[in-house]
Motif scaffolding. Structure first.
Motif, PDB file in Angstrom:
ATOM      1  N   ASN A 137       0.825  -1.211   0.000  1.00 39.31           N
ATOM      2  CA  ASN A 137       0.000   0.000   0.000  1.00 39.31           C
ATOM      3  C   ASN A 137       0.857   1.259   0.000  1.00 39.31           C
ATOM      4  N   ARG A 138       1.953   1.240   0.759  1.00 39.86           N
ATOM      5  CA  ARG A 138       2.841   2.403   0.806  1.00 39.86           C
ATOM      6  C   ARG A 138       3.494   2.640  -0.563  1.00 39.86           C
ATOM      7  N   MET A 139       3.820   1.554  -1.253  1.00 41.33           N
ATOM      8  CA  MET A 139       4.391   1.682  -2.593  1.00 41.33           C
ATOM      9  C   MET A 139       3.395   2.354  -3.533  1.00 41.33           C
ATOM     10  N   ARG A 140       2.135   1.974  -3.408  1.00 41.27           N
ATOM     11  CA  ARG A 140       1.101   2.576  -4.246  1.00 41.27           C
ATOM     12  C   ARG A 140       0.984   4.064  -3.960  1.00 41.27           C
ATOM     13  N   ILE A 141       1.046   4.439  -2.675  1.00 45.11           N
ATOM     14  CA  ILE A 141       0.953   5.847  -2.288  1.00 45.11           C
ATOM     15  C   ILE A 141       2.106   6.654  -2.880  1.00 45.11           C
ATOM     16  N   LEU A 142       3.317   6.116  -2.778  1.00 47.07           N
ATOM     17  CA  LEU A 142       4.479   6.826  -3.337  1.00 47.07           C
ATOM     18  C   LEU A 142       4.355   6.966  -4.844  1.00 47.07           C
ATOM     19  N   GLN A 143       3.848   5.931  -5.503  1.00 44.81           N
ATOM     20  CA  GLN A 143       3.670   6.012  -6.945  1.00 44.81           C
ATOM     21  C   GLN A 143       2.621   7.064  -7.299  1.00 44.81           C
ATOM     22  N   ASP A 144       1.573   7.178  -6.473  1.00 42.45           N
ATOM     23  CA  ASP A 144       0.567   8.223  -6.689  1.00 42.45           C
ATOM     24  C   ASP A 144       1.205   9.607  -6.593  1.00 42.45           C
ATOM     25  N   PHE A 145       2.077   9.786  -5.609  1.00 42.99           N
ATOM     26  CA  PHE A 145       2.789  11.065  -5.487  1.00 42.99           C
ATOM     27  C   PHE A 145       3.593  11.350  -6.755  1.00 42.99           C
ATOM     28  N   LYS A 146       4.357  10.358  -7.216  1.00 41.21           N
ATOM     29  CA  LYS A 146       5.181  10.541  -8.401  1.00 41.21           C
ATOM     30  C   LYS A 146       4.328  10.849  -9.630  1.00 41.21           C
ATOM     31  N   ASN A 147       3.203  10.156  -9.745  1.00 40.40           N
ATOM     32  CA  ASN A 147       2.323  10.382 -10.895  1.00 40.40           C
ATOM     33  C   ASN A 147       1.772  11.802 -10.920  1.00 40.40           C
ATOM     34  N   ASP A 148       1.653  12.409  -9.736  1.00 40.47           N
ATOM     35  CA  ASP A 148       1.135  13.774  -9.636  1.00 40.47           C
ATOM     36  C   ASP A 148       2.224  14.833  -9.766  1.00 40.47           C
ATOM     37  N   GLY A 149       3.480  14.399  -9.950  1.00 36.32           N
ATOM     38  CA  GLY A 149       4.559  15.351 -10.161  1.00 36.32           C
ATOM     39  C   GLY A 149       5.406  15.652  -8.944  1.00 36.32           C
ATOM     40  N   PHE A 150       5.135  14.993  -7.806  1.00 31.78           N
ATOM     41  CA  PHE A 150       5.968  15.174  -6.621  1.00 31.78           C
ATOM     42  C   PHE A 150       7.304  14.447  -6.809  1.00 31.78           C
ATOM     43  N   ILE A 151       8.341  14.961  -6.150  1.00 35.16           N
ATOM     44  CA  ILE A 151       9.641  14.293  -6.100  1.00 35.16           C
ATOM     45  C   ILE A 151       9.707  13.531  -4.778  1.00 35.16           C
TER      46      ILE A 151
ATOM     47  N   TYR B 195      17.191  -0.282   7.272  1.00 38.08           N
ATOM     48  CA  TYR B 195      16.983  -1.611   6.710  1.00 38.08           C
ATOM     49  C   TYR B 195      17.327  -1.658   5.226  1.00 38.08           C
ATOM     50  N   SER B 196      18.290  -0.881   4.809  1.00 38.68           N
ATOM     51  CA  SER B 196      18.614  -0.784   3.391  1.00 38.68           C
ATOM     52  C   SER B 196      18.928  -2.153   2.797  1.00 38.68           C
ATOM     53  N   SER B 197      18.393  -2.400   1.627  1.00 39.09           N
ATOM     54  CA  SER B 197      18.720  -3.608   0.888  1.00 39.09           C
ATOM     55  C   SER B 197      18.647  -3.278  -0.590  1.00 39.09           C
ATOM     56  N   LEU B 198      19.368  -4.037  -1.389  1.00 36.02           N
ATOM     57  CA  LEU B 198      19.339  -3.794  -2.825  1.00 36.02           C
ATOM     58  C   LEU B 198      17.936  -4.028  -3.377  1.00 36.02           C
ATOM     59  N   ASN B 199      17.214  -4.966  -2.784  1.00 38.19           N
ATOM     60  CA  ASN B 199      15.849  -5.212  -3.222  1.00 38.19           C
ATOM     61  C   ASN B 199      14.974  -3.980  -2.986  1.00 38.19           C
ATOM     62  N   MET B 200      15.149  -3.324  -1.837  1.00 30.89           N
ATOM     63  CA  MET B 200      14.366  -2.132  -1.526  1.00 30.89           C
ATOM     64  C   MET B 200      14.702  -1.006  -2.501  1.00 30.89           C
ATOM     65  N   VAL B 201      15.987  -0.863  -2.806  1.00 28.94           N
ATOM     66  CA  VAL B 201      16.416   0.206  -3.706  1.00 28.94           C
ATOM     67  C   VAL B 201      15.782   0.044  -5.082  1.00 28.94           C
ATOM     68  N   THR B 202      15.676  -1.189  -5.546  1.00 27.27           N
ATOM     69  CA  THR B 202      15.142  -1.421  -6.888  1.00 27.27           C
ATOM     70  C   THR B 202      13.622  -1.450  -6.921  1.00 27.27           C
ATOM     71  N   THR B 203      12.980  -1.508  -5.751  1.00 31.80           N
ATOM     72  CA  THR B 203      11.526  -1.665  -5.702  1.00 31.80           C
ATOM     73  C   THR B 203      10.793  -0.366  -5.405  1.00 31.80           C
ATOM     74  N   ILE B 204      11.293   0.408  -4.456  1.00 34.29           N
ATOM     75  CA  ILE B 204      10.596   1.619  -4.018  1.00 34.29           C
ATOM     76  C   ILE B 204      10.725   2.712  -5.074  1.00 34.29           C
ATOM     77  N   PRO B 205       9.609   3.342  -5.449  1.00 38.44           N
ATOM     78  CA  PRO B 205       9.666   4.409  -6.462  1.00 38.44           C
ATOM     79  C   PRO B 205      10.125   5.741  -5.869  1.00 38.44           C
ATOM     80  N   PHE B 206      11.419   6.007  -5.911  1.00 40.27           N
ATOM     81  CA  PHE B 206      11.921   7.284  -5.400  1.00 40.27           C
ATOM     82  C   PHE B 206      12.847   7.921  -6.427  1.00 40.27           C
ATOM     83  N   ASP B 207      13.027   9.240  -6.281  1.00 40.95           N
ATOM     84  CA  ASP B 207      13.824  10.021  -7.230  1.00 40.95           C
ATOM     85  C   ASP B 207      15.157  10.474  -6.658  1.00 40.95           C
ATOM     86  N   VAL B 208      15.210  10.578  -5.326  1.00 42.44           N
ATOM     87  CA  VAL B 208      16.386  11.127  -4.651  1.00 42.44           C
ATOM     88  C   VAL B 208      16.773  10.218  -3.493  1.00 42.44           C
TER      89      VAL B 208
END
Length: 229
Positions: A107-121, A131-144
Motif C-alpha cells: 500500500n505504501r508503494m502505491r501511495i508513493l507512486q501516486d505522489f510521483k504520478n502527480d509530479g511530486f519528487i 533496513y537498506s537492501s538492494l531489493n528495496m532500492v530497486t523496488t521503491i519508487p523514489f527520485d532522490v
C-alpha cells in the motif's frame, strides 16, 4: 537549490526545544500527525510566498512520519494542501525513511507512486541507516537518495565509511537517481563528496537551520554575490 523544513518549538516556559526533546513524545501520543500537517501547510505557505520572487524555483522537502499513515490518508492530505495553495507539486519534495516501508509495504508503494504520478519528487531519507537492501532500492519508487549523515561524518577518518559512500553514490548513479549528502560540516567533506560525484550537498557547512525569514535573506545574499546556497 532548495531547503528542508524542520520543526523547532519555542516553549513559553522551557524555551527553545530541539526535535529530540518532543518528537518522540508526539509519536507516542499520536500528536505527530497534527504536527506534520502543520509543517506541510507551513512549507506550502512559504513556497507560495516565493512566487514572483528571484527564488521561485527553489524546492522545500517535507518529512513524513511512519505514524502519519495510521492517522490519515497522507496522499490526499498533502495533495489537498498543495492544491489549496496552488503550489507546483515538484517544489514540495516528499521525504520518507526506510522505516515507513516496513509496514503495509504494498500500500505504501502505491501511495508513493501516486505522489510521483502527480509530479511530486520522492526522496529516500537517511539511506543506509536502517533496513537498506538492494531489493528495496530497486523496488521503491523514489527520485532522490539522501545519504545518512553518519557515513559523511566518518568518511574522512574511516576508510570503510569512505568506501561505503562511494558505493552508495555508484548505486544511485546506476539507478539514475540523485544523491544528496546530509550533514556536511567541513570543506574536507565537501571536496571529497564532489570528487566522488555527489550532486547535491546539505549541511552546516552552508548554513545551520534558520527561521524562514532569515533563510530568505540568506538566499538574497547568495544570489546577489553570485554564490550557490
Amino acid at each position: 537549490i532548495g531547503a528542508e523544513v524542520l520543526v523547532r518549538w519555542i516553549h513559553p516556559k522551557l524555551g527553545f526545544l530541539s526535535p529530540a526533546d518532543f518528537i518522540p513524545v508526539f509519536e507516542d501520543n499520536g500528536m505527530i500527525a497534527e504536527l506534520d500537517k502543520y509543517m506541510w501547510r507551513s512549507a506550502c505557505e512559504i513556497i507560495a510566498g516565493w512566487e514572483g520572487s528571484r527564488y521561485d524555483d527553489l524546492f522545500i522537502s517535507i518529512n513524513i512520519s511512519p505514524k502519519d499513515f495510521f492517522f490519515m490518508d497522507v496522499y490526499e492530505e498533502i495533495k489537498s494542501i498543495v492544491e489549496e495553495y496552488g503550489v507546483d507539486p515538484s517544489r514540495l519534495r516528499i521525504e520518507i525513511t526506510e522505516t515507513v516501508m516496513m509496514t503495509d509495504m504494498e500500500n505504501r508503494m502505491r501511495i508513493l507512486q501516486d505522489f510521483k504520478n502527480d509530479g511530486f519528487i520522492v526522496e529516500m531519507d537517511d539511506f543506509g541507516a536502517g533496513y537498506s537492501s538492494l531489493n528495496m532500492v530497486t523496488t521503491i519508487p523514489f527520485d532522490v537518495m539522501k545519504l545518512d549523515m553518519k557515513f559523511v561524518r566518518n568518511m574522512t577518518v574511516d576508510d570503510k565509511s569512505r568506501r561505503m559512500v562511494e558505493l552508495i553514490i555508484d548505486i544511485a548513479r546506476f539507478m539514475e537517481v540523485i544523491v544528496v549528502a546530509e550533514g556536511v560540516e567541513t570543506e574536507e567533506q565537501l571536496n571529497m563528496l564532489k570528487e566522488m560525484g555527489c550532486q547535491v550537498i546539505q549541511g552546516y557547512y552552508f548554513s545551520r537551520p534558520l527561521p524562514a525569514e532569515e533563510f530568505g535573506r540568506l538566499i538574497e545574499k547568495e544570489m546577489g554575490s553570485g554564490g550557490i546556497c
